[in-house]
Design a protein around this motif. Structure first.
Motif, PDB file in Angstrom:
ATOM      1  N   ILE A 211       0.823  -1.213   0.000  1.00  0.00           N
ATOM      2  CA  ILE A 211       0.000   0.000   0.000  1.00  0.00           C
ATOM      3  C   ILE A 211       0.853   1.258   0.000  1.00  0.00           C
ATOM      4  CG2 ILE A 211      -1.692   1.355   1.301  1.00  0.00           C
ATOM      5  CD1 ILE A 211      -2.840  -1.230   2.354  1.00  0.00           C
ATOM      6  N   THR A 212       1.910   1.281   0.822  1.00  0.00           N
ATOM      7  CA  THR A 212       2.662   2.530   0.985  1.00  0.00           C
ATOM      8  C   THR A 212       3.285   3.049  -0.317  1.00  0.00           C
ATOM      9  OG1 THR A 212       4.489   1.185   1.866  1.00  0.00           O
ATOM     10  CG2 THR A 212       3.095   2.337   3.451  1.00  0.00           C
ATOM     11  N   PRO A 213       3.841   2.192  -1.188  1.00  0.00           N
ATOM     12  CA  PRO A 213       4.337   2.748  -2.458  1.00  0.00           C
ATOM     13  C   PRO A 213       3.226   3.340  -3.319  1.00  0.00           C
ATOM     14  CG  PRO A 213       5.263   0.567  -2.063  1.00  0.00           C
ATOM     15  CD  PRO A 213       4.171   0.770  -1.056  1.00  0.00           C
ATOM     16  N   ILE A 214       2.049   2.725  -3.269  1.00  0.00           N
ATOM     17  CA  ILE A 214       0.910   3.247  -4.039  1.00  0.00           C
ATOM     18  C   ILE A 214       0.493   4.614  -3.502  1.00  0.00           C
ATOM     19  CG2 ILE A 214      -1.520   2.878  -4.628  1.00  0.00           C
ATOM     20  CD1 ILE A 214      -0.923  -0.146  -4.551  1.00  0.00           C
ATOM     21  N   LEU A 215       0.387   4.715  -2.175  1.00  0.00           N
ATOM     22  CA  LEU A 215      -0.002   5.994  -1.574  1.00  0.00           C
ATOM     23  C   LEU A 215       1.055   7.067  -1.816  1.00  0.00           C
ATOM     24  CD1 LEU A 215      -1.556   4.845   1.830  1.00  0.00           C
ATOM     25  CD2 LEU A 215      -2.744   5.622  -0.221  1.00  0.00           C
ATOM     26  N   SER A 216       2.327   6.668  -1.807  1.00  0.00           N
ATOM     27  CA  SER A 216       3.397   7.633  -2.111  1.00  0.00           C
ATOM     28  C   SER A 216       3.264   8.135  -3.545  1.00  0.00           C
ATOM     29  CB  SER A 216       4.769   6.984  -1.905  1.00  0.00           C
ATOM     30  OG  SER A 216       4.969   6.645  -0.549  1.00  0.00           O
ATOM     31  N   GLY A 217       2.945   7.224  -4.463  1.00  0.00           N
ATOM     32  CA  GLY A 217       2.733   7.627  -5.851  1.00  0.00           C
ATOM     33  C   GLY A 217       1.545   8.555  -6.006  1.00  0.00           C
ATOM     34  N   ILE A 218       0.470   8.244  -5.293  1.00  0.00           N
ATOM     35  CA  ILE A 218      -0.719   9.110  -5.335  1.00  0.00           C
ATOM     36  C   ILE A 218      -0.391  10.482  -4.764  1.00  0.00           C
ATOM     37  CG2 ILE A 218      -3.054   9.434  -4.428  1.00  0.00           C
ATOM     38  CD1 ILE A 218      -3.369   6.382  -4.515  1.00  0.00           C
ATOM     39  N   SER A 219       0.379  10.497  -3.678  1.00  0.00           N
ATOM     40  CA  SER A 219       0.782  11.779  -3.078  1.00  0.00           C
ATOM     41  C   SER A 219       1.565  12.617  -4.085  1.00  0.00           C
ATOM     42  CB  SER A 219       1.645  11.536  -1.834  1.00  0.00           C
ATOM     43  OG  SER A 219       0.922  10.872  -0.828  1.00  0.00           O
ATOM     44  N   LEU A 220       2.519  11.995  -4.760  1.00  0.00           N
ATOM     45  CA  LEU A 220       3.327  12.717  -5.740  1.00  0.00           C
ATOM     46  C   LEU A 220       2.464  13.251  -6.876  1.00  0.00           C
ATOM     47  CD1 LEU A 220       6.019  13.643  -6.911  1.00  0.00           C
ATOM     48  CD2 LEU A 220       6.295  11.352  -7.895  1.00  0.00           C
ATOM     49  N   LEU A 221       1.588  12.407  -7.389  1.00  0.00           N
ATOM     50  CA  LEU A 221       0.714  12.853  -8.486  1.00  0.00           C
ATOM     51  C   LEU A 221      -0.203  13.986  -8.030  1.00  0.00           C
ATOM     52  CD1 LEU A 221      -0.262   9.418 -10.092  1.00  0.00           C
ATOM     53  CD2 LEU A 221       1.293  11.153 -11.023  1.00  0.00           C
ATOM     54  N   GLY A 222      -0.722  13.877  -6.795  1.00  0.00           N
ATOM     55  CA  GLY A 222      -1.595  14.929  -6.271  1.00  0.00           C
ATOM     56  C   GLY A 222      -0.855  16.246  -6.111  1.00  0.00           C
ATOM     57  N   ILE A 223       0.380  16.187  -5.598  1.00  0.00           N
ATOM     58  CA  ILE A 223       1.183  17.405  -5.425  1.00  0.00           C
ATOM     59  C   ILE A 223       1.448  18.062  -6.776  1.00  0.00           C
ATOM     60  CG2 ILE A 223       3.462  18.253  -4.745  1.00  0.00           C
ATOM     61  CD1 ILE A 223       3.383  16.055  -2.522  1.00  0.00           C
ATOM     62  N   LEU A 224       1.818  17.242  -7.770  1.00  0.00           N
ATOM     63  CA  LEU A 224       2.067  17.776  -9.116  1.00  0.00           C
ATOM     64  C   LEU A 224       0.801  18.380  -9.706  1.00  0.00           C
ATOM     65  CD1 LEU A 224       4.341  14.927 -10.547  1.00  0.00           C
ATOM     66  CD2 LEU A 224       5.052  17.242  -9.881  1.00  0.00           C
ATOM     67  N   TYR A 225      -0.322  17.702  -9.499  1.00  0.00           N
ATOM     68  CA  TYR A 225      -1.594  18.193 -10.057  1.00  0.00           C
ATOM     69  C   TYR A 225      -1.999  19.512  -9.417  1.00  0.00           C
ATOM     70  CZ  TYR A 225      -6.573  18.662 -10.909  1.00  0.00           C
ATOM     71  OH  TYR A 225      -7.809  19.163 -11.248  1.00  0.00           O
ATOM     72  N   PHE A 226      -1.967  19.584  -8.090  1.00  0.00           N
ATOM     73  CA  PHE A 226      -2.375  20.819  -7.409  1.00  0.00           C
ATOM     74  C   PHE A 226      -1.455  21.980  -7.778  1.00  0.00           C
ATOM     75  CE2 PHE A 226      -4.139  17.817  -4.026  1.00  0.00           C
ATOM     76  CZ  PHE A 226      -5.443  17.945  -4.484  1.00  0.00           C
ATOM     77  N   SER A 227      -0.153  21.695  -7.884  1.00  0.00           N
ATOM     78  CA  SER A 227       0.796  22.753  -8.236  1.00  0.00           C
ATOM     79  C   SER A 227       0.548  23.266  -9.653  1.00  0.00           C
ATOM     80  CB  SER A 227       2.237  22.233  -8.116  1.00  0.00           C
ATOM     81  OG  SER A 227       2.514  21.816  -6.796  1.00  0.00           O
ATOM     82  N   TRP A 228       0.238  22.345 -10.568  1.00  0.00           N
ATOM     83  CA  TRP A 228      -0.027  22.727 -11.955  1.00  0.00           C
ATOM     84  C   TRP A 228      -1.375  23.431 -12.080  1.00  0.00           C
ATOM     85  CZ3 TRP A 228      -4.071  20.537 -14.923  1.00  0.00           C
ATOM     86  CH2 TRP A 228      -4.122  20.985 -16.241  1.00  0.00           C
ATOM     87  N   LYS A 229      -2.374  22.940 -11.367  1.00  0.00           N
ATOM     88  CA  LYS A 229      -3.738  23.464 -11.495  1.00  0.00           C
ATOM     89  C   LYS A 229      -3.873  24.847 -10.890  1.00  0.00           C
ATOM     90  CE  LYS A 229      -8.178  22.762 -12.496  1.00  0.00           C
ATOM     91  NZ  LYS A 229      -8.640  22.580 -13.887  1.00  0.00           N
TER      92      LYS A 229
END
Length: 443
Positions: A327-345
């Protein structure tokens, strides 16, 4: 309420807060959850009382009052956390001109019996992670070293020195917050919510956690931005990463923020600060052991999780065992994608919008983590005071429910208390991000 009654209530509130903090730090064990909860809730109510009853703010007296509350804890042994023995251990190892990253405390005692002392053996007995390599970055180690120099093999002296350093950092936070509130033309009354917050006082001054210094460096970075000193801004941000790695996740926000995206001075300053902070890990390949412990920490430990715990239960149901490693690698990936998305948006156009983005990123990150110790909230909470968001303020109260785990010898967490904590937080998140839309304040 009449002004006269308010004037009578304020001294009474200060007195009760002094008694409350003294009781939590010196008298009541962390195992007595309900008593701790009652006093903590009273302290939180006292903070709100000072906030709402004070129409005219005399900052000198607010500052002195909050400082005295912190100084009242000066000689207390940390009661809510047992991290401090590792701080003092690492400092002692550095003082002996040895590398704190190369051996676990267990290995060190076995490999260096001739250098062992009663002091180190006592610290070892108090330690919560003797089988793990140190996870504290070199800037932390420098502070531990200073404490070891002054402690002279005395635990109480080491605690006192660490606490004095953290209180000095808190004083810096107070005055930078005040300065930034004035710059942004925001009500500086909000500073009361940080300066008298029981989570802040107990976890930084009481339990010796370094998130207060992280907040200090992030605020210094913001102050440098508004003063158009980009090189210093980058340097302070880089040092905040050197203190705790977590501010590294803010890097996409600096690429989306126009003031820093193309600022060569900012990136040079941040690069130099990180070189100064982390180049020490190149000695004897220390970085391999450092990151090994970080990986183990991410893939083994769990405390006060929210979404992670729900996914873990699904994993138990499907596979019949704890799937934390999956689970933790998946959640880390989601965190990274979310950070990139919010920063871009969001693409912040001013400093307040940048801070608001940081608060959102911290929130998104923390709700996905398997380990959320209460002190992790402090940097984001301090930053949230510049915004209209209340979730982190609410969470600084609700997180007290996580300490229920210490009321039993096995540290078993209760689903009921976790549900209470995160239900209260969910209401704050709903109010902040889904119910109301408020205009940003320009800088």
């Amino acid at each position: 309420m009449s002004q006269k009654l308010k004037q009578l209530l304020i001294p009474f509130i200060w007195l009760l807060m002094g008694v409350g903090f003294f009781s939590l730090a010196y008298i009541i064990p962390r195992e007595a959850f309900w008593l701790n909860f009652l006093i903590y809730s009273s302290l939180f109510a006292g903070m709100l009382g000072v906030y709402f009853l004070r129409n005219q703010i005399y900052w000198k007296w607010i500052f002195i009052g909050g400082l005295l509350l912190r100084l009242s804890l000066l000689t207390a042994i940390p009661s809510w956390s047992d991290d401090y023995p590792r701080f003092l251990w690492d400092g002692e190892i550095v003082k002996m001109s040895q590398n704190p990253y190369l051996e676990t405390p267990e290995d060190w005692l076995q490999n260096h019996p001739e250098r062992t002392s009663l002091y180190l053996e006592n610290l070892f007995e108090l330690m919560n992670s003797p089988a793990y390599f140190s996870v504290y970055p070199p800037l932390n180690q420098a502070i531990f070293y200073v404490a070891a120099l002054g402690a002279d093999l005395d635990t109480k002296s080491g605690i006192l020195i660490l606490r004095a350093i953290l209180i000095l950092g808190e004083i810096g936070v107070f005055f930078i917050l005040l300065k930034l509130f004035e710059h942004f033309q925001l009500s500086s009354k909000k500073l009361i919510l940080y300066w008298l917050n029981p989570l802040v006082i107990m976890e930084i001054t009481g339990n010796l956690h370094f998130e207060g210094l992280v907040l200090l460096l992030l605020l210094a970075s913001l102050l440098a931005i508004v003063k158009q000193k980009d090189g210093f801004s980058g340097a302070f941000w880089g040092l905040s990463i050197g203190m705790k790695l977590l501010p590294l996740m803010l890097i996409p926000t600096f690429f989306s923020f126009h003031k820093t995206r193309k600022s060569i001075a900012f990136w040079i300053g941040s690069a130099l600060a990180m070189i100064v902070s982390f180049s020490w890990l190149l000695i004897d390949d220390s970085w391999t052991y450092f990151f090994q412990s970080l990986t183990l920490y991410q893939g083994k430990f769990e405390f006060n999780g929210s979404i992670y715990y729900l996914l873990r239960e699904v994993g138990f149901w499907i596979k019949g065992y704890n799937v934390i490693g999956e689970i933790t690698p998946i959640l880390s990936g989601i965190s990274l994608l979310g950070i990139l998305y919010f920063s871009w948006k969001r693409k912040p156009e001013n400093s307040i919008q940048l801070i608001d983005l940081w608060v959102l990123i911290y929130l998104f990150y923390l709700v996905l983590q398997p380990v959320v110790h209460p002190w992790y909230l402090i940097p984001a909470f301090g930053l949230s005071l510049f915004t209209d968001k209340k979730a982190f303020l609410i969470w600084t109260f609700a997180v007290i429910f996580s300490y229920q785990a210490y009321s039993n010898s096995t540290y078993q967490e209760s689903p009921v208390f976790l549900f209470l904590e995160y239900s209260i937080l969910a209401l704050g998140i709903y109010w902040d991000y889904f119910k109301t839309t408020k205009s940003q304040i320009p800088t």
